[in-house]
Write a protein that holds these residues in place. Structure first.
Motif, PDB file in Angstrom:
ATOM      1  N   ASN A 105       0.857  -1.179   0.000  1.00  0.00           N
ATOM      2  CA  ASN A 105       0.000   0.000   0.000  1.00  0.00           C
ATOM      3  C   ASN A 105       0.895   1.232   0.000  1.00  0.00           C
ATOM      4  O   ASN A 105       1.566   1.523   0.976  1.00  0.00           O
ATOM      5  CB  ASN A 105      -0.912  -0.001   1.218  1.00  0.00           C
ATOM      6  CG  ASN A 105      -1.972   1.069   1.095  1.00  0.00           C
ATOM      7  OD1 ASN A 105      -1.730   2.124   0.516  1.00  0.00           O
ATOM      8  ND2 ASN A 105      -3.138   0.811   1.631  1.00  0.00           N
ATOM      9  N   PHE A 106       0.885   1.954  -1.108  1.00  0.00           N
ATOM     10  CA  PHE A 106       1.800   3.080  -1.269  1.00  0.00           C
ATOM     11  C   PHE A 106       1.220   4.410  -0.815  1.00  0.00           C
ATOM     12  O   PHE A 106       1.861   5.428  -0.933  1.00  0.00           O
ATOM     13  CB  PHE A 106       2.219   3.207  -2.739  1.00  0.00           C
ATOM     14  CG  PHE A 106       2.959   2.010  -3.256  1.00  0.00           C
ATOM     15  CD1 PHE A 106       4.164   1.627  -2.694  1.00  0.00           C
ATOM     16  CD2 PHE A 106       2.465   1.275  -4.316  1.00  0.00           C
ATOM     17  CE1 PHE A 106       4.854   0.531  -3.175  1.00  0.00           C
ATOM     18  CE2 PHE A 106       3.143   0.177  -4.808  1.00  0.00           C
ATOM     19  CZ  PHE A 106       4.336  -0.203  -4.238  1.00  0.00           C
ATOM     20  N   ASN A 111       0.637   4.985   5.334  1.00  0.00           N
ATOM     21  CA  ASN A 111       1.965   4.737   5.865  1.00  0.00           C
ATOM     22  C   ASN A 111       2.325   5.711   6.977  1.00  0.00           C
ATOM     23  O   ASN A 111       3.144   5.416   7.835  1.00  0.00           O
ATOM     24  CB  ASN A 111       3.002   4.835   4.747  1.00  0.00           C
ATOM     25  CG  ASN A 111       2.963   3.631   3.843  1.00  0.00           C
ATOM     26  OD1 ASN A 111       3.602   2.628   4.117  1.00  0.00           O
ATOM     27  ND2 ASN A 111       2.199   3.703   2.769  1.00  0.00           N
ATOM     28  N   ASN A 116       3.860   0.586  10.459  1.00  0.00           N
ATOM     29  CA  ASN A 116       4.115  -0.333   9.358  1.00  0.00           C
ATOM     30  C   ASN A 116       5.323  -1.200   9.621  1.00  0.00           C
ATOM     31  O   ASN A 116       6.436  -0.744   9.704  1.00  0.00           O
ATOM     32  CB  ASN A 116       4.282   0.429   8.038  1.00  0.00           C
ATOM     33  CG  ASN A 116       5.239   1.574   8.175  1.00  0.00           C
ATOM     34  OD1 ASN A 116       6.295   1.407   8.765  1.00  0.00           O
ATOM     35  ND2 ASN A 116       4.891   2.737   7.655  1.00  0.00           N
TER      36      ASN A 116
ATOM     37  N   MET B 164       9.457  10.734  12.581  1.00  0.00           N
ATOM     38  CA  MET B 164       8.392  10.702  11.585  1.00  0.00           C
ATOM     39  C   MET B 164       8.971  10.450  10.183  1.00  0.00           C
ATOM     40  O   MET B 164       8.507   9.580   9.443  1.00  0.00           O
ATOM     41  CB  MET B 164       7.691  12.066  11.604  1.00  0.00           C
ATOM     42  CG  MET B 164       6.237  12.032  11.369  1.00  0.00           C
ATOM     43  SD  MET B 164       5.468  13.500  12.112  1.00  0.00           S
ATOM     44  CE  MET B 164       6.131  14.799  11.126  1.00  0.00           C
ATOM     45  N   LYS B 167      10.417   6.966   9.901  1.00  0.00           N
ATOM     46  CA  LYS B 167       9.377   5.945   9.752  1.00  0.00           C
ATOM     47  C   LYS B 167       8.874   5.904   8.310  1.00  0.00           C
ATOM     48  O   LYS B 167       8.759   4.836   7.713  1.00  0.00           O
ATOM     49  CB  LYS B 167       8.229   6.255  10.715  1.00  0.00           C
ATOM     50  CG  LYS B 167       7.067   5.293  10.582  1.00  0.00           C
ATOM     51  CD  LYS B 167       5.898   5.702  11.452  1.00  0.00           C
ATOM     52  CE  LYS B 167       4.637   5.073  10.902  1.00  0.00           C
ATOM     53  NZ  LYS B 167       3.421   5.556  11.506  1.00  0.00           N
ATOM     54  N   LEU B 168       8.638   7.090   7.771  1.00  0.00           N
ATOM     55  CA  LEU B 168       8.163   7.135   6.380  1.00  0.00           C
ATOM     56  C   LEU B 168       9.201   6.599   5.402  1.00  0.00           C
ATOM     57  O   LEU B 168       8.874   5.874   4.461  1.00  0.00           O
ATOM     58  CB  LEU B 168       7.808   8.570   5.995  1.00  0.00           C
ATOM     59  CG  LEU B 168       6.389   9.039   6.254  1.00  0.00           C
ATOM     60  CD1 LEU B 168       6.236  10.472   5.804  1.00  0.00           C
ATOM     61  CD2 LEU B 168       5.371   8.156   5.540  1.00  0.00           C
ATOM     62  N   PHE B 170      11.322   4.349   5.723  1.00  0.00           N
ATOM     63  CA  PHE B 170      11.454   2.901   5.724  1.00  0.00           C
ATOM     64  C   PHE B 170      10.118   2.183   5.628  1.00  0.00           C
ATOM     65  O   PHE B 170      10.011   0.999   5.892  1.00  0.00           O
ATOM     66  CB  PHE B 170      12.253   2.442   6.950  1.00  0.00           C
ATOM     67  CG  PHE B 170      13.670   2.898   6.892  1.00  0.00           C
ATOM     68  CD1 PHE B 170      14.560   2.273   6.041  1.00  0.00           C
ATOM     69  CD2 PHE B 170      14.098   3.998   7.621  1.00  0.00           C
ATOM     70  CE1 PHE B 170      15.874   2.703   5.940  1.00  0.00           C
ATOM     71  CE2 PHE B 170      15.404   4.445   7.526  1.00  0.00           C
ATOM     72  CZ  PHE B 170      16.298   3.801   6.681  1.00  0.00           C
ATOM     73  N   SER B 171       9.103   2.941   5.245  1.00  0.00           N
ATOM     74  CA  SER B 171       7.797   2.324   5.031  1.00  0.00           C
ATOM     75  C   SER B 171       7.663   1.921   3.561  1.00  0.00           C
ATOM     76  O   SER B 171       8.556   2.180   2.750  1.00  0.00           O
ATOM     77  CB  SER B 171       6.697   3.322   5.382  1.00  0.00           C
ATOM     78  OG  SER B 171       6.692   4.360   4.423  1.00  0.00           O
ATOM     79  N   THR B 172       6.550   1.305   3.254  1.00  0.00           N
ATOM     80  CA  THR B 172       6.268   0.970   1.863  1.00  0.00           C
ATOM     81  C   THR B 172       6.204   2.235   1.015  1.00  0.00           C
ATOM     82  O   THR B 172       6.619   2.245  -0.140  1.00  0.00           O
ATOM     83  CB  THR B 172       4.916   0.236   1.777  1.00  0.00           C
ATOM     84  OG1 THR B 172       4.907  -0.779   2.769  1.00  0.00           O
ATOM     85  CG2 THR B 172       4.729  -0.383   0.421  1.00  0.00           C
ATOM     86  N   TYR B 173       5.674   3.295   1.634  1.00  0.00           N
ATOM     87  CA  TYR B 173       5.638   4.585   0.943  1.00  0.00           C
ATOM     88  C   TYR B 173       7.055   5.046   0.583  1.00  0.00           C
ATOM     89  O   TYR B 173       7.325   5.431  -0.558  1.00  0.00           O
ATOM     90  CB  TYR B 173       4.949   5.622   1.837  1.00  0.00           C
ATOM     91  CG  TYR B 173       4.899   7.009   1.271  1.00  0.00           C
ATOM     92  CD1 TYR B 173       3.984   7.333   0.280  1.00  0.00           C
ATOM     93  CD2 TYR B 173       5.762   8.000   1.731  1.00  0.00           C
ATOM     94  CE1 TYR B 173       3.931   8.616  -0.246  1.00  0.00           C
ATOM     95  CE2 TYR B 173       5.711   9.276   1.223  1.00  0.00           C
ATOM     96  CZ  TYR B 173       4.795   9.591   0.232  1.00  0.00           C
ATOM     97  OH  TYR B 173       4.748  10.855  -0.287  1.00  0.00           O
TER      98      TYR B 173
END
Ligand code: ATP
Ligand code: MG
Lengths: 245, 309
Positions: A105-106, A111, A116, B164, B167-168, B170-173
């Motif tokens: 999920n992008f 996120n 996550n 913050m 976290k972003l 290293f997220s899928t995003y």
């Protein structure tokens, strides 16, 4: 499953693709051959949404897709490769696979808000694929440091991560030595056995004939022949364009 | 408190403002690979948003909008929102462009904004700027204690932003941003829609830069348009390159290293003439540091880390 009807694509005065129609049935391996500049890549670009067509329609699983964005078409289960395989050069081999994970999920806000954790299942799937293709030892290396054959293999591993229904391969056999070609053919046939449909562009007539159920031949933007492999190798027009009179 | 200690704490407090800018730039440029030379735009928008809300009513010889003397919290919230909104609006035309064209457009917009700050007297009091913007909570503390308090608050803010952004990243995003940076066409085949990702990260960057703009005014108690020249953008870029582009910890350290480098020279007890020379040498020194870093540590102090190990 995939139906291309009367497609035209012009670049200025160049008729890159002209009135091409073809049909890819579920579970089949379809070949598409043609000389340099015949319009094969352009046709791929049109089907996968990277280029807008000038006329005609592209239908995938009963849905008109010629006006969709590439990301949307990919989301429907169609994955394509590019003529030059580079991957994501400065991401690791493992990351290269994870980008393609099926249930990614992008969305920003998802996120941003959710806790996550990298999906364990998907990492495991990626690692198993890498093991299967002999790339596991390199999982934390940058893809830019891989050899050309490793890159070719990685393309398949990446595509499988996304669990596609159909794969469009642009010249998978180009620059591939015979041993690797053998391996790639095995991979394709195995995936096909698992239900993945293929549309494969290549110059290598032997390779295409060995692997395909049905073959289309393009020249100068137009389809000039179609048929079973044994029909194609005996087709006079094909012999003429490929070998000369 | 000892003079040196106060000085060191003040410098670090300023550095935390840059840390936030640097982290914002890192997720946009380091992670998503967007060549933005206009981060000062949102820094400025945030700073002015905060200033005109928190400042007292304009005196007879001044002009600026609002002057509500409102709670600084509202100032900060407004700075974040307007930083994001202006990034969204500027992103509409500029995000259609790639690489060097995007770069030129963003720097142009930042200059347009700066000139607007200078010329729109009714809004910003023009080149004269806005002064005496009261610092929140100031009256409850002795001056020395307040300096320490600011240090602690700004440290907390920058750590929160670090968490913050990290976290972003290293997220899928974050992975989708890296994929776009590396190979946009291939990323599309992985179901990633570039314009959506670029827009969201750009707005996020705008919010963070707006936030740090508000903190900047809080710290300085005044605002003038010359604080928002492209120099700020280049400083932040330099700090990020020193720290290690793509690495959030590097962005954090790079900003601190950079501000210390830039400010320490002003601590030297020099004659007036010499001080002038040294202050113009500051920039040269920064340039020298950059060259040395690029020569001996091409990836900066810290290298980008992979998403999974
Ligand atoms: N973006 C473009 N702009 C202009 N002309 C193009 C563009 N892309 C392709 N063409 C032209 O369209 C024609 C078809 O090109 P295409 O790349 O589809 O051929 P191909 O069959 O894939 O060839 P190859 O085997 O060399 O990969 C060529 O004449 C090419 O020059
Ligand atoms: Mg081609």
């Amino acid at each position: 499953m995939l139906t291309v009807t009367n497609v035209d694509k012009f670049y200025g005065g160049v008729k890159a693709v002209e009135n091409v129609s073809l049909e890819v049935n579920k579970g089949k391996i379809i070949g598409l051959i043609g000389t340099n500049g015949a319009g094969k890549t352009t046709l791929f670009n049109v089907i996968s949404g990277f280029d807008k067509l000038d006329r005609g329609s592209v239908n995938f699983d009963g849905q008109e897709i010629s006006n969709l964005l590439p990301s949307k078409i990919a989301n429907l289960g169609m994955i394509r490769t590019f003529q030059t395989a580079t991957g994501f050069p400065r991401l690791t081999v493992l990351e290269n696979l994870l980008v393609f994970s099926e249930n990614n999920n992008f969305e920003f806000y998802k996120n941003f808000l959710n806790k996550n954790e990298q999906n364990k299942e998907q990492i495991e799937k990626a690692e198993n694929l890498l093991k299967k293709f002999g790339l596991f030892e390199k999982k934390n290396q940058w893809v830019v440091d891989l050899s050309a054959p490793e890159l070719k293999i990685l393309e398949f591993a990446r595509a499988i991560m996304g669990n596609p229904q159909i794969m469009l391969l642009d010249e998978p056999a180009a620059g591939v030595n015979p041993a690797l070609l053998e391996q790639l053919m095995e991979i394709i046939q195995e995936l096909n056995g698992e239900g993945i449909t293929f549309l494969i562009v290549d110059h290598n007539l032997r390779f295409i004939c060995d692997i395909s159920d049905f073959i289309y031949v393009m020249n100068d933007g137009k389809l000039i022949a179609q048929g079973k492999p044994d029909e194609i190798v005996n087709n006079e027009l094909v012999i003429e364009t490929y070998i000369g009179k | 408190m000892e003079g040196f200690l106060i000085f060191a704490i003040s410098i670090l407090t300023l550095a935390f403002v840059y840390v936030i800018l640097c982290l914002a730039l890192n997720i946009e440029c380091g992670v998503a690979g967007m060549w933005d030379l206009g981060i000062v735009s949102y820094f400025g928008v945030g700073a002015y948003s905060y200033a005109i809300i928190v400042a007292p009513e304009a005196a007879s010889y001044q002009h600026y909008l609002f002057g509500l003397e409102s709670n600084p919290i509202y100032g900060i919230v407004l700075a974040i929102i307007l930083g994001g909104v202006s990034a969204y609006l500027i992103g509409l035309p500029s995000l259609r462009l790639r690489r060097e064209y995007f770069l030129i457009t963003t720097i142009a917009f930042s200059e347009v904004l700066r000139i607007t700050f200078s010329n729109e007297n009714w809004l910003t009091n023009g080149v004269a700027g806005i002064y005496n913007i009261e610092q929140p909570l100031k009256s409850y503390f002795s001056p020395d204690n307040y300096i320490v308090l600011l240090f602690v608050i700004f440290l907390c803010f920058s750590v929160i932003v670090y968490k913050m952004v990290n976290k972003l990243s290293f997220s899928t995003y974050g992975l989708s941003l890296k994929a776009l940076r590396e190979n946009e066409a291939l990323a599309k085949t992985a179901r990633i829609e570039p314009s959506k990702q670029y827009h969201s990260v750009y707005v996020f960057t705008g919010c963070l830069a707006g936030f740090s703009g508000a903190l900047y005014v809080w710290l300085n108690t005044l605002i003038v348009p010359t604080q928002f020249t492209p120099n700020v953008t280049f400083f932040v870029w330099t700090a990020l390159i020193i720290g290690g582009i793509g690495n959030n910890r590097g962005a954090f350290l790079g900003a601190i290293f950079f501000v210390i480098l830039l400010e320490t020279l002003s601590f030297l007890n020099l004659s007036a003439e010499l001080a002038l020379v040294v202050s113009s040498l500051r920039i040269a020194l920064v340039g020298l540091a950059l060259i040395l870093i690029l020569r001996y540590l091409p990836n900066g102090l810290l290298r980008e880390k992979p998403t999974v190990l």
